[in-house]
Scaffold this motif. Structure first.
Motif, PDB file in Angstrom:
ATOM      1  N   UNK A  44       0.874  -1.319   0.121  1.00 23.60           N
ATOM      2  CA  UNK A  44      -0.026   0.012  -0.040  1.00 23.60           C
ATOM      3  C   UNK A  44       0.915   1.049   0.101  1.00 23.60           C
ATOM      4  N   UNK A  45       0.574   2.324  -0.723  1.00 26.83           N
ATOM      5  CA  UNK A  45       1.293   3.378  -0.805  1.00 26.83           C
ATOM      6  C   UNK A  45       0.286   4.806  -0.693  1.00 26.83           C
ATOM      7  N   UNK A  94       4.531   5.935   2.780  1.00 27.71           N
ATOM      8  CA  UNK A  94       4.252   7.271   2.458  1.00 27.71           C
ATOM      9  C   UNK A  94       5.047   8.134   1.746  1.00 27.71           C
ATOM     10  N   UNK A  95       4.641   8.587   0.453  1.00 31.74           N
ATOM     11  CA  UNK A  95       5.535   9.446  -0.410  1.00 31.74           C
ATOM     12  C   UNK A  95       5.273  10.695  -0.297  1.00 31.74           C
ATOM     13  N   UNK A  96       5.861  11.633  -0.467  1.00 28.66           N
ATOM     14  CA  UNK A  96       5.821  12.962  -0.356  1.00 28.66           C
ATOM     15  C   UNK A  96       5.951  13.882  -1.545  1.00 28.66           C
ATOM     16  N   UNK A  97       5.226  14.944  -1.565  1.00 27.16           N
ATOM     17  CA  UNK A  97       5.174  15.750  -2.878  1.00 27.16           C
ATOM     18  C   UNK A  97       4.885  17.411  -2.412  1.00 27.16           C
ATOM     19  N   UNK A  98       5.465  18.067  -2.966  1.00 25.96           N
ATOM     20  CA  UNK A  98       5.257  19.509  -2.755  1.00 25.96           C
ATOM     21  C   UNK A  98       5.015  20.444  -4.039  1.00 25.96           C
ATOM     22  N   UNK A  99       3.912  21.050  -4.082  1.00 25.94           N
ATOM     23  CA  UNK A  99       3.612  21.694  -5.177  1.00 25.94           C
ATOM     24  C   UNK A  99       4.086  23.105  -5.236  1.00 25.94           C
ATOM     25  N   UNK A 100       4.667  23.199  -6.443  1.00 22.69           N
ATOM     26  CA  UNK A 100       5.803  24.554  -6.595  1.00 22.69           C
ATOM     27  C   UNK A 100       4.782  25.754  -7.086  1.00 22.69           C
ATOM     28  N   UNK A 101       3.352  25.545  -6.978  1.00 20.69           N
ATOM     29  CA  UNK A 101       2.582  26.770  -7.246  1.00 20.69           C
ATOM     30  C   UNK A 101       2.215  27.058  -8.597  1.00 20.69           C
ATOM     31  N   UNK A 102       2.745  26.308  -9.602  1.00 20.10           N
ATOM     32  CA  UNK A 102       2.635  26.599 -11.116  1.00 20.10           C
ATOM     33  C   UNK A 102       1.525  25.623 -11.664  1.00 20.10           C
ATOM     34  N   UNK A 132       4.134   9.791 -10.899  1.00 19.94           N
ATOM     35  CA  UNK A 132       5.605   9.594 -11.114  1.00 19.94           C
ATOM     36  C   UNK A 132       6.192   8.965  -9.674  1.00 19.94           C
ATOM     37  N   UNK A 133       5.749   9.520  -8.514  1.00 20.31           N
ATOM     38  CA  UNK A 133       5.989   8.950  -7.307  1.00 20.31           C
ATOM     39  C   UNK A 133       5.761   7.430  -7.096  1.00 20.31           C
ATOM     40  N   UNK A 134       4.714   6.894  -7.615  1.00 20.92           N
ATOM     41  CA  UNK A 134       4.192   5.527  -7.734  1.00 20.92           C
ATOM     42  C   UNK A 134       5.298   4.868  -8.513  1.00 20.92           C
ATOM     43  N   UNK A 135       5.554   5.390  -9.683  1.00 11.24           N
ATOM     44  CA  UNK A 135       6.524   4.560 -10.447  1.00 11.24           C
ATOM     45  C   UNK A 135       7.855   4.478 -10.052  1.00 11.24           C
ATOM     46  N   UNK A 136       8.291   5.386  -9.227  1.00 12.26           N
ATOM     47  CA  UNK A 136       9.645   5.283  -8.602  1.00 12.26           C
ATOM     48  C   UNK A 136       9.681   4.432  -7.289  1.00 12.26           C
ATOM     49  N   UNK A 137       8.614   4.179  -6.731  1.00  7.10           N
ATOM     50  CA  UNK A 137       8.138   3.413  -5.458  1.00  7.10           C
ATOM     51  C   UNK A 137       8.096   1.887  -5.782  1.00  7.10           C
ATOM     52  N   UNK A 138       7.386   1.721  -7.032  1.00 11.10           N
ATOM     53  CA  UNK A 138       6.723   0.314  -7.238  1.00 11.10           C
ATOM     54  C   UNK A 138       7.673  -0.940  -7.189  1.00 11.10           C
ATOM     55  N   UNK A 159       3.705   0.812 -15.451  1.00 10.77           N
ATOM     56  CA  UNK A 159       2.829   0.178 -14.440  1.00 10.77           C
ATOM     57  C   UNK A 159       1.433   0.323 -15.095  1.00 10.77           C
ATOM     58  N   UNK A 160       0.548  -0.602 -14.682  1.00 13.58           N
ATOM     59  CA  UNK A 160      -0.805  -0.561 -15.093  1.00 13.58           C
ATOM     60  C   UNK A 160      -1.567  -0.134 -13.863  1.00 13.58           C
ATOM     61  N   UNK A 161      -2.534   0.678 -14.466  1.00 13.65           N
ATOM     62  CA  UNK A 161      -3.579   1.124 -13.603  1.00 13.65           C
ATOM     63  C   UNK A 161      -4.690   0.187 -13.334  1.00 13.65           C
TER      64      UNK A 161
END
Length: 429
Positions: free
Chosen positions: A62-63, A93-101, A114-120, A166-168
């Motif tokens: 689980x992610x 738990x994977x973390x992401x920060x929005x740059x506001x753009x 992208x985070x799931x791809x790097x983690x899986x 990966x497949x969704x």
């Protein structure tokens, strides 16, 4: 008839098992991943998957993506982790920060993939808790945007994540949000309600409210989801037609330069929808864009092409000749891309260049200066404008190699593509 809580529980568990069987059976992978946010839909999916996987002997991983957009997001991720620990499933738990753009929801969606791809790791299938209501809301939002058959088609229960490996998997597309929340409450599952789900700034929230208002007219989530399925059948038939046309349309599909050449007259001779499908897929195939262009922009480019003029869209340029159309990577789109050579680095997200002869050097677009440094051009070299966006190796401002044009010392230069050929790629659309 009044449906009791046990009936709903048994029904959902049976429907989930049937859905998983239809999507991935009968030879199920040994491990599956689940994207669980902590909301009612995804927590219900976790409980359903837990019971099913225990019987099937399948490992679950689980992610949770903590987007950091709310103060409570860390606690919500911890809640999911605690539930997974109680059930006996590993959790990250994977973390992401929005740059506001850009658009927040689009950015968050892309970041999640992208985070799931790097983690899986070696897990190839990831479950997402999209529901029947999500299906209906998506259709309504795309109607507002003037989408055609492609945009109005149902979400696929199984599809390759855009630009990922990966497949969704979406096993809940025939189950309503209300039923999932009832299931979660019946089992006393922990879950949270994200306040952004009630924020009218977001298109999906407005679509959800519109559906509630239109229910008196008989426009229900179930009805819209059924319409989306019918549109998907139409999309499939149209895609098969486009693939058949593409087999006679493609004059060159070059894995060395990444360029594509169409027969101009054959494209002009087929119906408009097929023209648009072939053009949209070609733009993505050559430029590597994860999504097809907007319908209005695509229509405009097709009109210019049929009128004898070229154009550029989503990073791909189309040059119109007397008998052919040449599609190639737009130089302006890659002019500022610089990547070191090496087996682990990709230039433009698609090209891998490495080898002892080019170690420690930089990859960038050939450009006018690189073209000028070529002592001679091979007989089969693409035209000047089409060559500018090719990957080349530089030492400072000095051109060392451009493998697609046969210049420089030998090294590995590989274009990574999502399918074996353009026709095969078009069949995936």
């Amino acid at each position: 008839m009044t449906v009791t809580a046990p009936d709903i529980q048994d029904s959902l568990e049976a429907r989930f098992a049937a859905s998983m069987g239809a999507i991935l059976g009968p030879d199920f992978p040994p491990h599956l991943a689940l994207a669980v946010s902590g909301g009612g839909d995804s927590m219900a999916m976790l409980a359903l998957a837990h019971g099913w996987a225990r019987v099937m002997g399948i490992g679950l991983h689980v992610v949770t993506i903590d987007h950091g957009l709310r103060a409570a997001s860390a606690a919500e991720a911890a809640m999911v982790a605690a539930e997974c620990a109680a059930l006996g499933h590993p959790h990250a738990t994977l973390h992401w920060h929005w740059d506001g753009t850009g658009n927040l929801q689009d950015a968050a969606r892309s970041a999640r993939l992208r985070l799931i791809e790097d983690w899986r790791g070696d897990i190839d299938h990831v479950l997402f808790a999209h529901t029947l209501d999500d299906q209906a809301e998506t259709l309504l939002m795309r109607l507002v945007r003037g989408s055609g058959v492609e945009g109005l088609s149902a979400m696929a229960p199984l599809r390759r994540a855009q630009g990922m490996g990966f497949w969704q998997v979406r096993p809940l597309l025939d189950i309503s949000r209300a039923d999932l929340r009832h299931y979660a409450r019946t089992l006393r599952l922990p879950f949270v309600d994200d306040p952004s789900n009630d924020d009218p700034r977001f298109d999906r929230v407005r679509a959800r409210r519109a559906l509630a208002a239109l229910a008196d007219l008989g426009l229900t989530a179930q009805g819209l989801a059924e319409s989306a399925k019918r549109m998907d059948r139409a999309r499939e038939a149209l895609a098969l037609r486009a693939a058949a046309v593409a087999r006679t349309l493609v004059l060159q599909d070059d894995p060395v330069t990444g360029q594509l050449v169409f027969d101009r007259d054959r494209l002009a001779a087929v119906e408009r929808d097929t023209q648009l499908r072939c053009l949209a897929a070609a733009l993505q195939w050559v430029g590597g864009a994860p999504y097809r262009p907007r319908a209005s922009a695509l229509d405009g480019l097709l009109d210019r092409i049929l009128g004898g003029a070229g154009g550029t869209l989503i990073g791909t340029q189309v040059a119109v000749g007397p008998a052919s159309l040449r599609l190639f990577r737009e130089h302006a789109a890659v002019r500022d891309h610089v990547t070191p050579t090496g087996p682990d680095d990709l230039w433009d997200g698609r090209w891998r260049l490495h080898g002892p002869a080019v170690a420690g050097l930089a990859i960038r677009a050939l450009g006018p200066s690189g073209w000028a440094q070529l002592p001679e051009k091979p007989d089969n070299a693409p035209p000047f404008e089409a060559a500018l966006g090719l990957p080349a190796v530089f030492d400072g401002e000095t051109l060392i190699a451009c493998a697609p044009l046969g210049f420089g010392p030998a090294h590995d230069c590989t274009l990574l593509r999502p399918a074996a050929s353009f026709v095969a790629f078009l069949q995936l659309r």
